[in-house]
Write a protein that holds these residues in place. Structure first.
Motif, PDB file in Angstrom:
ATOM      1  N   GLU A 224       8.027 -28.385 -37.179  1.00  0.00           N
ATOM      2  CA  GLU A 224       7.783 -27.238 -37.618  1.00  0.00           C
ATOM      3  C   GLU A 224       6.607 -26.793 -38.182  1.00  0.00           C
ATOM      4  N   ARG A 225       6.174 -25.760 -38.410  1.00  0.00           N
ATOM      5  CA  ARG A 225       4.865 -25.290 -38.915  1.00  0.00           C
ATOM      6  C   ARG A 225       4.337 -25.928 -40.164  1.00  0.00           C
ATOM      7  N   PRO A 226       5.005 -26.038 -41.247  1.00  0.00           N
ATOM      8  CA  PRO A 226       4.347 -27.085 -42.233  1.00  0.00           C
ATOM      9  C   PRO A 226       3.984 -28.329 -41.794  1.00  0.00           C
ATOM     10  N   GLY A 227       4.680 -28.961 -40.958  1.00  0.00           N
ATOM     11  CA  GLY A 227       4.449 -30.350 -40.457  1.00  0.00           C
ATOM     12  C   GLY A 227       3.168 -30.382 -39.478  1.00  0.00           C
ATOM     13  N   GLN A 228       3.065 -29.147 -38.835  1.00  0.00           N
ATOM     14  CA  GLN A 228       1.808 -29.168 -37.872  1.00  0.00           C
ATOM     15  C   GLN A 228       0.677 -29.179 -38.560  1.00  0.00           C
ATOM     16  N   ALA A 229       0.809 -28.374 -39.667  1.00  0.00           N
ATOM     17  CA  ALA A 229      -0.457 -28.183 -40.760  1.00  0.00           C
ATOM     18  C   ALA A 229      -0.746 -29.279 -41.224  1.00  0.00           C
ATOM     19  N   ALA A 230       0.306 -30.083 -41.826  1.00  0.00           N
ATOM     20  CA  ALA A 230       0.125 -31.296 -42.585  1.00  0.00           C
ATOM     21  C   ALA A 230      -0.451 -32.512 -41.425  1.00  0.00           C
ATOM     22  N   GLU A 231      -0.046 -32.561 -40.311  1.00  0.00           N
ATOM     23  CA  GLU A 231      -0.189 -33.608 -39.591  1.00  0.00           C
ATOM     24  C   GLU A 231      -1.874 -33.560 -39.020  1.00  0.00           C
ATOM     25  N   LEU A 232      -2.129 -32.139 -38.918  1.00  0.00           N
ATOM     26  CA  LEU A 232      -3.548 -32.019 -38.408  1.00  0.00           C
ATOM     27  C   LEU A 232      -4.401 -32.346 -39.768  1.00  0.00           C
ATOM     28  N   ALA A 233      -3.945 -31.872 -40.964  1.00  0.00           N
ATOM     29  CA  ALA A 233      -4.885 -32.352 -42.250  1.00  0.00           C
ATOM     30  C   ALA A 233      -5.030 -33.842 -42.170  1.00  0.00           C
ATOM     31  N   VAL A 234      -4.021 -34.440 -41.919  1.00  0.00           N
ATOM     32  CA  VAL A 234      -4.261 -36.006 -42.118  1.00  0.00           C
ATOM     33  C   VAL A 234      -5.177 -36.501 -41.025  1.00  0.00           C
ATOM     34  N   ARG A 235      -5.091 -35.965 -39.921  1.00  0.00           N
ATOM     35  CA  ARG A 235      -6.044 -36.560 -38.805  1.00  0.00           C
ATOM     36  C   ARG A 235      -7.564 -36.204 -39.024  1.00  0.00           C
ATOM     37  N   THR A 236      -7.578 -34.851 -39.575  1.00  0.00           N
ATOM     38  CA  THR A 236      -9.036 -34.574 -40.192  1.00  0.00           C
ATOM     39  C   THR A 236      -9.397 -35.389 -41.205  1.00  0.00           C
ATOM     40  N   ALA A 237      -8.542 -35.866 -42.278  1.00  0.00           N
ATOM     41  CA  ALA A 237      -9.048 -36.388 -43.460  1.00  0.00           C
ATOM     42  C   ALA A 237      -9.180 -38.001 -43.174  1.00  0.00           C
ATOM     43  N   VAL A 238      -8.718 -38.358 -42.224  1.00  0.00           N
ATOM     44  CA  VAL A 238      -8.821 -39.939 -41.900  1.00  0.00           C
ATOM     45  C   VAL A 238      -9.448 -40.260 -40.573  1.00  0.00           C
ATOM     46  N   GLY A 239      -9.880 -39.013 -39.930  1.00  0.00           N
ATOM     47  CA  GLY A 239     -10.447 -39.423 -38.604  1.00  0.00           C
ATOM     48  C   GLY A 239      -9.831 -40.060 -37.532  1.00  0.00           C
TER      49      GLY A 239
END
Length: 314
Positions: A224-239
């Motif tokens: 769902e959309r909050p999970g989409q945003a969260a997962e992308l944020a983690v990807r960006t934060a940890v590369g």
């Protein structure tokens, strides 16, 4: 000429957390013209379209029509059509294909099983098999839903096909017209917006290697959309770019604030705070909208890695 996509781009509206939500996609080839609700307004039998909509409802399966890029002459029903099913949940991503002469066989599918990620129903009912070619790239081109999808999506699909890119299809609807051109890459299920042909080729090059490009990414349709945003944020934060490395394992709260727990296959966990606001000033949410709106926008306000104890307690 002002369109919903130019206004959204000019206002720098964020696109993370705007992907369509579907654990499983069922794609049915249907050449020729499409109406706004393509399952019941195309050369596909509308009675069959309504039956498919009813069968898929509440199962986690999203059905869309696809066609090859190019001119779409009104030639009637095809004698053979390609059908694909893709499951997008990390750890069980797959893409299977089949060729049908009678689309009514789609009603033989066990839609709840398909939504759970069981590919056997597809293979058994349709004599399908695992897709072994390049990833599929589905470009939204349905101008009857929004003119931006036709004005921006059709040239992108045509350019990709003309350049020899494999697996390119036009698709009826991915939502988020104002982020046109929009596309979905399968099997991993990441959607993108505001991308050109060069960017798409880079996205596909990485997808072939099981890696995810986050630039221009709207999110993974498995969440769902909050999970989409969260997962992308983690990807960006940890590369992290490995496709199946991250999963959304828990979402607490409700609009306008969620706490989302994201897990890595190596055991790490993060707690991500996602806040919902309104996009201002008011703008057209689609070219066909008669009034201006303030579409919801998701913003990640915190990404915190959890200790093992906290992760286990959560």
């Amino acid at each position: 000429m002002s369109t919903c996509s130019t206004v959204s781009r000019d206002l720098d509206e964020p696109i993370a957390g705007t992907a369509p939500a579907a654990r499983t996609w069922l794609l049915v080839e249907q050449p020729g013209p499409w109406g706004a609700k393509a399952l019941t307004s195309s050369h596909l039998d509308p009675t069959l379209g309504r039956a498919l909509e009813a069968a898929a409802k509440g199962t986690g399966v999203r059905i869309a029509l696809i066609r090859r890029p190019g001119r779409h002459a009104d030639c009637g029903a095809p004698t053979r059509r390609r059908v694909y099913a893709a499951h997008t949940t990390p750890g069980n991503t797959w893409l299977h294909g089949a060729t049908l002469t009678d689309p009514r066989r789609l009603l033989d599918l066990d839609f709840p099983a398909l939504g759970r990620g069981d590919s056997r129903t597809f293979d058994t009912a349709l004599q399908g098999d695992r897709h072994t070619g390049d990833p599929l790239v589905l470009v939204c081109t349905n101008g009857k839903r929004d003119r931006c999808c036709a004005l921006l999506g059709r040239p992108l699909a045509a350019e990709l096909a003309a350049s020899g890119t494999e697996g390119v299809w036009e698709v009826t609807h991915l939502g988020g017209h104002r982020f046109s051109p929009t596309l979905l890459v399968l099997p991993h299920g990441y959607a993108y917006g505001r991308v050109g042909a060069h960017s798409v080729k880079e996205i596909l090059r990485n997808a072939r290697e099981g890696r995810i490009v986050t630039e221009g990414c709207r999110g993974n349709s498995a969440w769902e959309r909050p999970g989409q945003a969260a997962e992308l944020a983690v990807r960006t934060a940890v590369g992290e770019d490995a496709a199946d490395s991250l999963s959304v394992v828990r979402t607490d709260g409700a609009a306008p604030r969620w706490e989302v727990t994201v897990a890595h296959t190596d055991g790490r966990h993060w707690r991500v705070t996602v806040a919902q606001g309104a996009s201002l000033p008011p703008r057209p949410e689609s070219c066909g909208a008669s009034v201006l709106g303030s579409p919801a926008r998701l913003e990640v306000t915190a990404v915190r890695e959890l200790t093992i104890t906290a992760a286990l307690a959560g």
